[in-house]
Motif scaffolding. Sequence first.
Motif, PDB file in Angstrom:
ATOM      1  N   GLY A  38       0.506  -1.089  -0.008  1.00  0.00           N
ATOM      2  CA  GLY A  38      -0.106   0.056  -0.035  1.00  0.00           C
ATOM      3  C   GLY A  38       0.930   1.223  -0.022  1.00  0.00           C
ATOM      4  N   ALA A  39       1.977   0.967  -0.531  1.00  0.00           N
ATOM      5  CA  ALA A  39       3.061   2.244  -0.551  1.00  0.00           C
ATOM      6  C   ALA A  39       3.488   2.701  -1.874  1.00  0.00           C
ATOM      7  CB  ALA A  39       4.288   1.990   0.443  1.00  0.00           C
ATOM      8  N   GLN A  40       4.282   3.634  -2.352  1.00  0.00           N
ATOM      9  CA  GLN A  40       4.879   3.677  -3.352  1.00  0.00           C
ATOM     10  C   GLN A  40       6.285   3.651  -3.195  1.00  0.00           C
ATOM     11  OE1 GLN A  40       2.581   7.598  -4.463  1.00  0.00           O
ATOM     12  NE2 GLN A  40       3.583   6.918  -6.316  1.00  0.00           N
ATOM     13  N   ASP A 174       9.194  10.128   1.099  1.00  0.00           N
ATOM     14  CA  ASP A 174       8.827  10.602   2.771  1.00  0.00           C
ATOM     15  C   ASP A 174       9.792   9.639   3.522  1.00  0.00           C
ATOM     16  OD1 ASP A 174       6.385  11.696   2.205  1.00  0.00           O
ATOM     17  OD2 ASP A 174       5.453   9.998   1.525  1.00  0.00           O
ATOM     18  N   ALA A 175      10.537   8.820   2.989  1.00  0.00           N
ATOM     19  CA  ALA A 175      11.223   7.864   3.673  1.00  0.00           C
ATOM     20  C   ALA A 175      12.306   7.180   3.042  1.00  0.00           C
ATOM     21  CB  ALA A 175      10.417   6.896   4.499  1.00  0.00           C
ATOM     22  N   ILE A 176      13.437   6.802   3.546  1.00  0.00           N
ATOM     23  CA  ILE A 176      14.520   5.816   3.164  1.00  0.00           C
ATOM     24  C   ILE A 176      14.766   4.901   3.945  1.00  0.00           C
ATOM     25  CG2 ILE A 176      16.982   5.738   2.157  1.00  0.00           C
ATOM     26  CD1 ILE A 176      16.444   8.659   1.184  1.00  0.00           C
ATOM     27  N   ALA A 287      11.785  -5.299   6.570  1.00  0.00           N
ATOM     28  CA  ALA A 287      11.454  -4.422   7.664  1.00  0.00           C
ATOM     29  C   ALA A 287      10.064  -3.592   7.169  1.00  0.00           C
ATOM     30  CB  ALA A 287      12.493  -3.197   7.860  1.00  0.00           C
ATOM     31  N   VAL A 288      10.159  -3.280   5.643  1.00  0.00           N
ATOM     32  CA  VAL A 288       8.753  -2.769   5.397  1.00  0.00           C
ATOM     33  C   VAL A 288       7.546  -3.604   5.501  1.00  0.00           C
ATOM     34  CG1 VAL A 288       7.769  -1.874   3.217  1.00  0.00           C
ATOM     35  CG2 VAL A 288       9.883  -1.265   4.021  1.00  0.00           C
ATOM     36  N   ARG A 299       5.861   7.315   0.185  1.00  0.00           N
ATOM     37  CA  ARG A 299       6.713   7.258  -0.951  1.00  0.00           C
ATOM     38  C   ARG A 299       8.094   6.892  -0.096  1.00  0.00           C
ATOM     39  NH1 ARG A 299       5.609  10.357  -5.680  1.00  0.00           N
ATOM     40  NH2 ARG A 299       3.492  11.481  -5.535  1.00  0.00           N
ATOM     41  N   VAL A 300       8.449   5.424  -0.511  1.00  0.00           N
ATOM     42  CA  VAL A 300       9.448   4.891   0.295  1.00  0.00           C
ATOM     43  C   VAL A 300      10.680   4.527  -0.468  1.00  0.00           C
ATOM     44  CG1 VAL A 300      10.279   3.264   2.124  1.00  0.00           C
ATOM     45  CG2 VAL A 300       7.680   4.012   1.896  1.00  0.00           C
TER      46      VAL A 300
END
Lengths: 316, 316
Positions: A38-40, A174-176, A287-288, A299-300
């Motif tokens: 459910g993420a990009q 948004d995150a790395i 982890a994701v 957005r990861v």
Amino acid sequence: MSVRLPSVEEIRDAAARIAPYAVLTPVLRNASLDALIGAQMYFKCENLQRGGAFKFRGACNAVWSLTDEEARCGVVTHSSGNHGNALAMAAATRGIAAHVVVPEGAVRAKLEAIERAGAVLHRCAPTIAAREAKAAEVQQATGAVMVHPYADTRVMAGQGTLVLELLRQSEGLDAIVTPIGGGGLMAGCAIAAHGITPAIAMYGAEPSGAADAAQSLAHGARIEHFTPDTICDGLRALIGASNLDALREHRVEVITVSDEETIAAMKLLWQTLKLVVEVSSATVFAAVLKQRERFAGRRVGLVLTGGNVDVDALPW
Amino acid sequence: MSVRLPSVEEIRDAAARIAPYAVLTPVLRNASLDALIGAQMYFKCENLQRGGAFKFRGACNAVWSLTDEEARCGVVTHSSGNHGNALAMAAATRGIAAHVVVPEGAVRAKLEAIERAGAVLHRCAPTIAAREAKAAEVQQATGAVMVHPYADTRVMAGQGTLVLELLRQSEGLDAIVTPIGGGGLMAGCAIAAHGITPAIAMYGAEPSGAADAAQSLAHGARIEHFTPDTICDGLRALIGASNLDALREHRVEVITVSDEETIAAMKLLWQTLKLVVEVSSATVFAAVLKQRERFAGRRVGLVLTGGNVDVDALPW
């Protein structure tokens, strides 16, 4: 051992320095995996980097940061695999010698690659103390310059260059998420990311059997004695002192994953993303997967750090 | 069964038609493999295509070429795997039914993917005659439109779109190598390539245990009875009559490779290119490895057709 952290300007300089030698690795997307989380997701494919791992960036920056006088006797390091290979390849681009101290029990495919790249191998017992002692001995005997796998300003700056690329190759991350071993990759990436976009959340993925970074952050003091127990051969190192400072400063959250979770994630990446990634790299996707709700709707960027696998001995 | 070959204009139309649904797959390069062959190789990564294979292109073009009236009862095909999966996914983009006739003994991972994509599976004996009979039966019972895996103008046009991309993603290609099964991919690719650059040499890689295209070209007549014996499950089909005409017209040279050569090439691609490619895809690199002197010094596009592998049952 305290090491100065690089600035974002040093990371930009590193990017220019390694550009003639390193691969600008692609960023892949995958609709099925995006739907699952459910993420990009933006997968930065450092398994497609020269030598099959991000380590070439740091090693190459270190090698080409040396003056001619410094470079004369070559370079030395200790490494369970990818950094050793990277340093050997980087040294070859400059035509200088590379000495690599390798612990007994390292992945065969990685050792063969180091030798093919032209380095001299020096074997030692598989403890951090034995590796450092042997490297110091080789350094004294040869006059080679030590290029530590992660506690080295030039190496950290080199690793951070991948985030400069990732930010150009994606939109509004948004995150790395990166794996955490010695912490050089995470330090370089966090400095690069926050130097450009301070709001990006940084997550580290760490094997639960080598969770010294997670424990050091939780206890407020760096753990110094620690026996890793994980299949992730690239993530058994003890986090560097300065690297830990960087994690604190950049509010890195560490997510620990079991080897079982990592192996399942690795298999899913092979099956769905169609990429050969090594087990240490799969920790980020593990982890994701484990904390899906945390990443949903965001957005990861996920750093797939390497693809050096013994395809005759897969972990499933 | 004679089928009209598509024009390069139809391939361009197909590219526009599938653009909203298909992945613009990357082209990868690799310095080590280039050095091994002495060529500049451009790997077109259709294993990264939607559904994990180039087949989505042709299936998607076929599905979206139908009028609403034609599309009403859905589509039907017979396929050992990738085309069936592709048609199921393409039908889903239009919200219509897909029926897929699958032979006993098809790769489990591929059948599971077809079901996940929402198709109805119809099983039959693993012969070409049984597949065609069962597909005709389903077609009559449901009113679905037949979308043949390779003897179909719209499918060939769709497959050819990958060459339009490859030519934009590379510079001055001298040659393109694709696998040959039913010949739909090669026909589409040859028409697209020569529509833009007539001088490009086209090579087909064919398993020696399914070398009906090579033998048909050598004997001047299409072989019609033939029992394939190869590990390359995607390349067991008999070449289509029109597809064979296209091979002649475009002066395609066929290079046959043994399964042993293909498996070795597959392993090398996994180890060096870090891509999960299926065994049928590895034939192209096996052909280049086998006839290295032929490709040395040239710019060569290699179509890596798919990555749908049972990672629990690798062939080495």
